[in-house]
Design a protein around this motif. Structure first.
Motif, PDB file in Angstrom:
ATOM      1  N   ARG A 126       0.739  -1.392   0.279  1.00  0.00           N
ATOM      2  CA  ARG A 126       0.342  -0.384   0.517  1.00  0.00           C
ATOM      3  C   ARG A 126       1.039   1.430   0.174  1.00  0.00           C
ATOM      4  NH1 ARG A 126      -1.404  -1.715   5.907  1.00  0.00           N
ATOM      5  NH2 ARG A 126      -0.575   0.073   7.026  1.00  0.00           N
ATOM      6  N   ARG A 127       0.570   1.792  -0.568  1.00  0.00           N
ATOM      7  CA  ARG A 127       0.514   3.140  -0.547  1.00  0.00           C
ATOM      8  C   ARG A 127       0.967   4.343   0.364  1.00  0.00           C
ATOM      9  NH1 ARG A 127      -0.403   7.422  -5.469  1.00  0.00           N
ATOM     10  NH2 ARG A 127       0.118   5.287  -6.464  1.00  0.00           N
ATOM     11  N   LEU A 128       2.351   4.872   0.636  1.00  0.00           N
ATOM     12  CA  LEU A 128       1.962   5.307   1.998  1.00  0.00           C
ATOM     13  C   LEU A 128       1.336   6.645   1.952  1.00  0.00           C
ATOM     14  CD1 LEU A 128       6.127   5.780   2.298  1.00  0.00           C
ATOM     15  CD2 LEU A 128       4.532   5.153   4.560  1.00  0.00           C
ATOM     16  N   ARG A 129       0.592   7.487   2.728  1.00  0.00           N
ATOM     17  CA  ARG A 129      -0.135   8.412   3.404  1.00  0.00           C
ATOM     18  C   ARG A 129       0.222   9.254   3.260  1.00  0.00           C
ATOM     19  NH1 ARG A 129      -2.803   9.290   7.759  1.00  0.00           N
ATOM     20  NH2 ARG A 129      -1.584   8.234   8.682  1.00  0.00           N
ATOM     21  N   PRO A 130       0.106  10.279   3.387  1.00  0.00           N
ATOM     22  CA  PRO A 130       0.847  12.092   2.838  1.00  0.00           C
ATOM     23  C   PRO A 130       1.447  12.250   3.574  1.00  0.00           C
ATOM     24  CG  PRO A 130      -1.478  12.342   1.465  1.00  0.00           C
ATOM     25  CD  PRO A 130      -1.745  10.756   2.150  1.00  0.00           C
ATOM     26  N   ALA A 131       0.924  12.329   5.140  1.00  0.00           N
ATOM     27  CA  ALA A 131       1.182  12.452   5.789  1.00  0.00           C
ATOM     28  C   ALA A 131       2.423  11.652   6.600  1.00  0.00           C
ATOM     29  CB  ALA A 131       0.721  12.996   6.923  1.00  0.00           C
ATOM     30  N   ALA A 132       2.218  10.396   5.831  1.00  0.00           N
ATOM     31  CA  ALA A 132       3.636   9.746   6.144  1.00  0.00           C
ATOM     32  C   ALA A 132       4.840   9.206   5.591  1.00  0.00           C
ATOM     33  CB  ALA A 132       3.299   8.279   5.681  1.00  0.00           C
ATOM     34  N   ARG A 133       3.962  10.140   4.055  1.00  0.00           N
ATOM     35  CA  ARG A 133       5.796  10.392   3.569  1.00  0.00           C
ATOM     36  C   ARG A 133       6.190  11.507   3.549  1.00  0.00           C
ATOM     37  NH1 ARG A 133       7.716   7.644  -0.314  1.00  0.00           N
ATOM     38  NH2 ARG A 133       9.492   8.206   0.876  1.00  0.00           N
ATOM     39  N   VAL A 134       5.149  12.226   4.180  1.00  0.00           N
ATOM     40  CA  VAL A 134       6.096  13.801   5.458  1.00  0.00           C
ATOM     41  C   VAL A 134       7.254  13.232   5.650  1.00  0.00           C
ATOM     42  CG1 VAL A 134       6.355  16.221   5.798  1.00  0.00           C
ATOM     43  CG2 VAL A 134       4.323  15.095   4.251  1.00  0.00           C
ATOM     44  N   PHE A 135       6.851  12.381   7.117  1.00  0.00           N
ATOM     45  CA  PHE A 135       7.593  12.009   7.751  1.00  0.00           C
ATOM     46  C   PHE A 135       9.366  11.058   7.634  1.00  0.00           C
ATOM     47  CE2 PHE A 135       9.450   9.723  11.495  1.00  0.00           C
ATOM     48  CZ  PHE A 135       9.320  10.428  12.423  1.00  0.00           C
ATOM     49  N   VAL A 136       8.726  10.637   6.370  1.00  0.00           N
ATOM     50  CA  VAL A 136       9.693   9.642   5.509  1.00  0.00           C
ATOM     51  C   VAL A 136      10.749  10.117   5.541  1.00  0.00           C
ATOM     52  CG1 VAL A 136       9.971   7.562   3.941  1.00  0.00           C
ATOM     53  CG2 VAL A 136       8.391   8.033   5.817  1.00  0.00           C
ATOM     54  N   ASP A 137      10.217  11.547   4.799  1.00  0.00           N
ATOM     55  CA  ASP A 137      11.285  12.851   4.371  1.00  0.00           C
ATOM     56  C   ASP A 137      12.016  12.973   4.438  1.00  0.00           C
ATOM     57  OD1 ASP A 137      10.451  11.058   1.673  1.00  0.00           O
ATOM     58  OD2 ASP A 137       8.688  13.162   0.660  1.00  0.00           O
ATOM     59  N   TRP A 138      11.240  13.534   5.818  1.00  0.00           N
ATOM     60  CA  TRP A 138      11.874  14.228   7.159  1.00  0.00           C
ATOM     61  C   TRP A 138      13.373  13.467   7.986  1.00  0.00           C
ATOM     62  CZ3 TRP A 138      12.206  13.837  12.028  1.00  0.00           C
ATOM     63  CH2 TRP A 138      12.492  14.642  12.610  1.00  0.00           C
ATOM     64  N   LEU A 139      12.683  12.611   8.203  1.00  0.00           N
ATOM     65  CA  LEU A 139      13.665  11.527   8.521  1.00  0.00           C
ATOM     66  C   LEU A 139      15.132  10.766   7.637  1.00  0.00           C
ATOM     67  CD1 LEU A 139      11.261   8.489  10.087  1.00  0.00           C
ATOM     68  CD2 LEU A 139      13.497   9.641  11.079  1.00  0.00           C
ATOM     69  N   LEU A 140      15.342  11.375   5.760  1.00  0.00           N
ATOM     70  CA  LEU A 140      15.479  10.665   5.245  1.00  0.00           C
ATOM     71  C   LEU A 140      16.829  11.606   4.831  1.00  0.00           C
ATOM     72  CD1 LEU A 140      13.958   8.814   2.335  1.00  0.00           C
ATOM     73  CD2 LEU A 140      15.585   7.712   4.356  1.00  0.00           C
ATOM     74  N   ALA A 141      16.590  13.328   5.366  1.00  0.00           N
ATOM     75  CA  ALA A 141      16.948  14.757   5.009  1.00  0.00           C
ATOM     76  C   ALA A 141      17.753  14.411   6.309  1.00  0.00           C
ATOM     77  CB  ALA A 141      16.072  15.595   4.367  1.00  0.00           C
ATOM     78  N   LEU A 142      17.937  13.952   7.346  1.00  0.00           N
ATOM     79  CA  LEU A 142      18.058  14.767   8.257  1.00  0.00           C
ATOM     80  C   LEU A 142      20.206  14.376   7.880  1.00  0.00           C
ATOM     81  CD1 LEU A 142      16.037  12.930  11.333  1.00  0.00           C
ATOM     82  CD2 LEU A 142      16.465  15.506  10.980  1.00  0.00           C
ATOM     83  N   PRO A 143      19.853  15.222   8.919  1.00  0.00           N
ATOM     84  CA  PRO A 143      21.922  14.924   9.676  1.00  0.00           C
ATOM     85  C   PRO A 143      22.007  13.881  10.281  1.00  0.00           C
ATOM     86  CG  PRO A 143      21.366  16.895   9.823  1.00  0.00           C
ATOM     87  CD  PRO A 143      19.919  16.470   9.074  1.00  0.00           C
ATOM     88  N   LYS A 144      22.956  13.199   9.851  1.00  0.00           N
ATOM     89  CA  LYS A 144      23.506  11.774   9.833  1.00  0.00           C
ATOM     90  C   LYS A 144      24.678  11.670  10.633  1.00  0.00           C
ATOM     91  CE  LYS A 144      19.608   9.782   8.419  1.00  0.00           C
ATOM     92  NZ  LYS A 144      19.325  10.854   7.815  1.00  0.00           N
ATOM     93  N   ASP A 145      25.468  12.626  11.254  1.00  0.00           N
ATOM     94  CA  ASP A 145      26.329  12.897  12.232  1.00  0.00           C
ATOM     95  C   ASP A 145      26.162  13.021  13.147  1.00  0.00           C
ATOM     96  OD1 ASP A 145      27.586  13.330   9.339  1.00  0.00           O
ATOM     97  OD2 ASP A 145      27.850  15.259   9.979  1.00  0.00           O
TER      98      ASP A 145
END
Length: 293
Positions: free
Chosen positions: A274-293
């Motif tokens: 199933r496709r991620l709901r828009p709000a969940a997609r926003v959260f995933v994109d935010w996680l992936l964009a976080l600095p990992k240092d």
């Protein structure tokens, strides 16, 4: 005649009684007593000046006036319920349900969540930190953060970050001054957790062979192991992502020896079907964009 707010309990009781043709069944549905339902109906009849039910030994039956009001009340309450359901659905559409590790939530995710809240104040989060792997059934979590090999049946996995392991101890640990290298650590009180890599892996990487290791204290959760070390109970093998706040505030100190690259990494996972709901997609994109240092 204007419909006042104090009519609503009586109308609700009447509509249920009319639908069931039974005061006792209406009382069960509304979590009232049968006498309370009867009182509401009689109060409504008194206000209207008409009989809504014919009462007889075998129960009750709607009058013509009662049928007319029952039809109107049923339609009106169904319309209200439909609007309420829509509003709840709209609200829930802005709630992201996440399942993740307690250790990662406490030390890595939680300190970063205020950034997400400031950037997306309209999105609410529900975070479940059960240790057991959660099933992504309908009605379950939208996504999860897992530590593992990167492939799970039925799930899409997005690489989030890596990790490494190294020994840590409290600055108050009694034998801290005697530890000059990895072999000195082998003779100390060791704290372990249920991670897939442990002290034997680290000592092998540090070139220490033949040492007799005693894991005196073993905890299921990594944060419990770090807390035990912070209280001076022994030396813990820490994952860098989880140990960062302990090192930053001085509760723990890194000891001599190499950082062992973790065999497993952190991944964001969600059901592949199933496709991620828009709000969940926003959260995933935010996680992936976080600095990992």
């Amino acid at each position: 005649m204007a419909l006042r707010a104090d009519w609503l309990p009586a109308l609700t009781a009447f509509e249920s009684a009319a639908r069931h043709q039974n005061f006792a069944h209406a009382a069960e549905e509304l979590h009232l007593t049968a006498s309370a339902v009867s009182h509401h109906v009689r109060k409504l009849e008194a206000r209207l000046g008409v009989a809504l039910f014919q009462r007889h030994a075998r129960g009750v039956a709607l009058t013509a006036e009662g049928r007319q009001l029952a039809d109107a009340a049923g339609i009106a309450l169904a319309d209200v319920e439909g609007v309420l359901r829509h509003l709840r659905s709209a609200r829930d559409g802005q709630r992201v349900r996440i399942t993740t590790l307690h250790s990662l939530t406490y030390t890595w995710l939680m300190p970063r969540l205020p950034q997400f809240a400031a950037a997306h104040p309209d999105i609410a989060l529900s975070v479940d930190t059960e240790i057991a792997l959660t099933r992504f059934d309908d009605g379950g979590p939208d996504l999860g953060i897992r530590h593992g090999p990167g492939h799970w049946p039925g799930l899409s996995a997005h690489y989030l970050m890596d990790d490494s392991l190294f020994p840590v101890a409290s600055p108050r640990y009694p034998d801290l001054a005697r530890i000059a290298g990895a072999r000195d650590i082998a003779a100390q009180t060791l704290i372990a957790d249920h991670s897939h890599q442990g002290w034997h892996d680290w000592f092998r990487a540090a070139g220490v062979h033949g040492a007799k290791l005693e894991e005196r204290y073993v905890f299921r959760d990594s944060t419990d192991a770090l807390n035990a070390a912070a209280h001076g109970l022994g030396i813990a093998l820490a994952r860098a992502r989880i140990a960062t706040p302990y090192l930053a505030d001085g509760r723990l100190r890194r000891l001599p020896g190499p950082a062992l690259p973790a065999r497993w990494h952190y991944y964001i996972v969600h059901p592949a079907h199933r496709r991620l709901r828009p709000a969940a997609r926003v959260f995933v994109d935010w996680l992936l964009a976080l600095p990992k240092d």
